[in-house]
Structures are given as structure tokens and as C-alpha cells.
Design a protein around this motif. Structure first.
Motif, PDB file in Angstrom:
ATOM      1  N   ALA A   1       0.844  -1.180   0.000  1.00  0.00           N
ATOM      2  CA  ALA A   1       0.000   0.000   0.000  1.00  0.00           C
ATOM      3  C   ALA A   1       0.887   1.241   0.000  1.00  0.00           C
ATOM      4  CB  ALA A   1      -0.901   0.003   1.229  1.00  0.00           C
ATOM      5  N   MET A   2       0.375   2.315  -0.543  1.00  0.00           N
ATOM      6  CA  MET A   2       1.120   3.560  -0.634  1.00  0.00           C
ATOM      7  C   MET A   2       0.312   4.698  -0.026  1.00  0.00           C
ATOM      8  SD  MET A   2       4.000   2.759  -2.076  1.00  0.00           S
ATOM      9  CE  MET A   2       4.626   4.410  -2.413  1.00  0.00           C
ATOM     10  N   ASN A   3       1.040   5.687   0.470  1.00  0.00           N
ATOM     11  CA  ASN A   3       0.409   6.805   1.156  1.00  0.00           C
ATOM     12  C   ASN A   3       0.980   8.141   0.693  1.00  0.00           C
ATOM     13  OD1 ASN A   3      -0.859   4.932   3.143  1.00  0.00           O
ATOM     14  ND2 ASN A   3       1.263   4.677   3.782  1.00  0.00           N
ATOM     15  N   TRP A   4       0.157   9.171   0.800  1.00  0.00           N
ATOM     16  CA  TRP A   4       0.618  10.552   0.663  1.00  0.00           C
ATOM     17  C   TRP A   4       0.373  11.255   2.004  1.00  0.00           C
ATOM     18  CZ3 TRP A   4       3.297  12.914  -3.115  1.00  0.00           C
ATOM     19  CH2 TRP A   4       3.314  12.340  -4.397  1.00  0.00           C
ATOM     20  N   TYR A   5       1.395  11.939   2.487  1.00  0.00           N
ATOM     21  CA  TYR A   5       1.311  12.773   3.672  1.00  0.00           C
ATOM     22  C   TYR A   5       1.623  14.220   3.273  1.00  0.00           C
ATOM     23  CZ  TYR A   5       1.468   8.820   6.987  1.00  0.00           C
ATOM     24  OH  TYR A   5       1.200   7.682   7.728  1.00  0.00           O
ATOM     25  N   ARG A   6       1.318  15.120   4.180  1.00  0.00           N
ATOM     26  CA  ARG A   6       1.737  16.506   3.981  1.00  0.00           C
ATOM     27  C   ARG A   6       2.102  17.117   5.326  1.00  0.00           C
ATOM     28  NH1 ARG A   6      -3.988  19.505   2.316  1.00  0.00           N
ATOM     29  NH2 ARG A   6      -4.980  19.384   4.373  1.00  0.00           N
ATOM     30  N   GLN A   7       2.957  18.125   5.245  1.00  0.00           N
ATOM     31  CA  GLN A   7       3.371  18.842   6.446  1.00  0.00           C
ATOM     32  C   GLN A   7       3.421  20.327   6.147  1.00  0.00           C
ATOM     33  OE1 GLN A   7       7.036  17.508   8.262  1.00  0.00           O
ATOM     34  NE2 GLN A   7       6.399  18.332  10.242  1.00  0.00           N
ATOM     35  N   ALA A   8       2.582  21.071   6.850  1.00  0.00           N
ATOM     36  CA  ALA A   8       2.565  22.522   6.724  1.00  0.00           C
ATOM     37  C   ALA A   8       3.516  23.122   7.756  1.00  0.00           C
ATOM     38  CB  ALA A   8       1.147  23.036   6.934  1.00  0.00           C
ATOM     39  N   PRO A   9       3.983  24.340   7.519  1.00  0.00           N
ATOM     40  CA  PRO A   9       4.912  24.969   8.473  1.00  0.00           C
ATOM     41  C   PRO A   9       4.315  25.020   9.879  1.00  0.00           C
ATOM     42  CG  PRO A   9       4.817  26.221   6.443  1.00  0.00           C
ATOM     43  CD  PRO A   9       3.747  25.180   6.337  1.00  0.00           C
ATOM     44  N   GLY A  10       5.089  24.557  10.845  1.00  0.00           N
ATOM     45  CA  GLY A  10       4.661  24.606  12.228  1.00  0.00           C
ATOM     46  C   GLY A  10       3.642  23.556  12.627  1.00  0.00           C
ATOM     47  N   LYS A  11       3.340  22.638  11.710  1.00  0.00           N
ATOM     48  CA  LYS A  11       2.343  21.606  12.004  1.00  0.00           C
ATOM     49  C   LYS A  11       2.955  20.222  11.859  1.00  0.00           C
ATOM     50  CE  LYS A  11      -1.774  24.241  10.723  1.00  0.00           C
ATOM     51  NZ  LYS A  11      -3.049  24.219   9.970  1.00  0.00           N
TER      52      LYS A  11
ATOM     53  N   ALA B   1      -3.836  10.749   2.068  1.00  0.00           N
ATOM     54  CA  ALA B   1      -4.535   9.743   1.281  1.00  0.00           C
ATOM     55  C   ALA B   1      -3.738   8.448   1.291  1.00  0.00           C
ATOM     56  CB  ALA B   1      -4.741  10.216  -0.157  1.00  0.00           C
ATOM     57  N   ALA B   2      -4.464   7.332   1.147  1.00  0.00           N
ATOM     58  CA  ALA B   2      -3.834   6.020   1.113  1.00  0.00           C
ATOM     59  C   ALA B   2      -4.505   5.174   0.045  1.00  0.00           C
ATOM     60  CB  ALA B   2      -3.957   5.332   2.471  1.00  0.00           C
ATOM     61  N   ILE B   3      -3.728   4.260  -0.533  1.00  0.00           N
ATOM     62  CA  ILE B   3      -4.265   3.402  -1.579  1.00  0.00           C
ATOM     63  C   ILE B   3      -3.764   1.981  -1.371  1.00  0.00           C
ATOM     64  CG2 ILE B   3      -2.381   3.931  -3.207  1.00  0.00           C
ATOM     65  CD1 ILE B   3      -4.603   3.885  -5.431  1.00  0.00           C
TER      66      ILE B   3
ATOM     67  N   GLY C   1      -5.208  -0.854  -5.738  1.00  0.00           N
ATOM     68  CA  GLY C   1      -5.798   0.434  -6.075  1.00  0.00           C
ATOM     69  C   GLY C   1      -7.301   0.478  -5.931  1.00  0.00           C
ATOM     70  N   ARG C   2      -7.904  -0.634  -5.574  1.00  0.00           N
ATOM     71  CA  ARG C   2      -9.363  -0.669  -5.474  1.00  0.00           C
ATOM     72  C   ARG C   2      -9.876   0.007  -4.210  1.00  0.00           C
ATOM     73  NH1 ARG C   2      -8.732  -6.339  -7.008  1.00  0.00           N
ATOM     74  NH2 ARG C   2      -8.959  -6.519  -9.263  1.00  0.00           N
ATOM     75  N   SER C   3      -9.015   0.116  -3.192  1.00  0.00           N
ATOM     76  CA  SER C   3      -9.427   0.716  -1.931  1.00  0.00           C
ATOM     77  C   SER C   3      -8.605   1.970  -1.660  1.00  0.00           C
ATOM     78  CB  SER C   3      -9.244  -0.274  -0.784  1.00  0.00           C
ATOM     79  OG  SER C   3      -9.601   0.309   0.441  1.00  0.00           O
TER      80      SER C   3
ATOM     81  N   ARG D   1      -2.741   4.728  -8.588  1.00  0.00           N
ATOM     82  CA  ARG D   1      -1.428   4.124  -8.778  1.00  0.00           C
ATOM     83  C   ARG D   1      -1.382   3.390 -10.111  1.00  0.00           C
ATOM     84  NH1 ARG D   1      -0.435   0.415  -3.866  1.00  0.00           N
ATOM     85  NH2 ARG D   1       1.433  -0.229  -5.045  1.00  0.00           N
ATOM     86  N   ALA D   2      -0.168   3.298 -10.633  1.00  0.00           N
ATOM     87  CA  ALA D   2       0.092   2.528 -11.860  1.00  0.00           C
ATOM     88  C   ALA D   2       1.195   1.545 -11.518  1.00  0.00           C
ATOM     89  CB  ALA D   2       0.519   3.462 -12.991  1.00  0.00           C
TER      90      ALA D   2
END
Length: 115
Positions: A32-42, A48-50, A54-56, A71-72
Motif C-alpha cells: 500500500a502507498m500513502n501521501w502525507y503533507r506537512q505545513a509549516p509549524g504543524k 490519502a492512502a491506496i 488500487g481498489r481501496s 497508482r500505476a
């Protein structure tokens, strides 16, 4: 394991971007693969996760209906499409895979939403 993100940039509110993450060094289609993000000071947050096939997919409430993860497996690449961007989406976006209880991260790609 290597994860290389691309596609970030400066975009106006309401705009869109597509982020890509090219993976290598492991059997991409088995994780499984994930996207994270980090804003300044947070803290870094899961966006999101897949699943392997890719079906879920799963999304943070703050991006549900605006972001799409896909995903490909043949290309060893995971994508994050960002629509209806808001200033609060400004952050560094990271690709992630958890493999054998270890988290691997890319270098991140900056997304800035501003007029």
C-alpha cells in the motif's frame, strides 16, 4: 527503497495539480502507498492512502472530494490529483511506504496555494 516526488508548485486558490511519486528498490505492487503533507509549524498528516490493487482508497476529511489518489503498478508510480485547492493545502507533500515496520519517505514536493 527510493521514493521521488514531483509535480508541486505555486497555484491559485481553486486550481489543481497532479503529484507523482516514482518508487524503486522494492516490489511496488506488493505494498500500500500513502501521501502525507506537512505545513509549516504543524505535524505531518496522512492525506490519502491506496491499497495494493488500487481498489481501496482512504482520505483525510479535509481533502475528501477534492483529492484523488491512484497508482500505476506497471510504472511503479503513485499519483495524487489535487483539485479545488485552498490556501490551507499549502504544505510539503511526501510519498510514503511502510515496509517491514519501517517507514520510507521521499524528499517531498512543495505545494503553495496563493493568489
Amino acid at each position: 527503497v527510493q521514493l521521488v516526488e514531483s509535480g508541486g508548485g505555486l497555484v491559485q486558490p481553486g486550481g489543481s495539480l497532479t503529484l507523482s511519486c516514482a518508487a524503486s528498490g522494492f516490489t511496488f505492487s506488493s505494498y500500500a502507498m500513502n501521501w502525507y503533507r506537512q505545513a509549516p509549524g504543524k505535524e505531518r498528516e496522512l492525506v490519502a492512502a491506496i491499497s495494493i490493487t488500487g481498489r481501496s482508497t482512504n482520505y483525510a476529511d479535509s481533502v475528501k472530494g477534492r483529492f484523488t489518489i491512484s497508482r500505476a503498478n506497471a510504472k511503479h508510480t503513485v499519483y495524487l490529483q489535487l483539485y479545488g485547492l485552498k490556501p490551507e493545502d499549502t504544505a510539503v507533500y511526501y510519498c510514503n511506504v511502510r515496509r517491514v515496520f519501517t517507514d520510507y519517505w521521499g524528499q517531498g514536493t512543495q505545494v503553495t496555494v496563493s493568489s
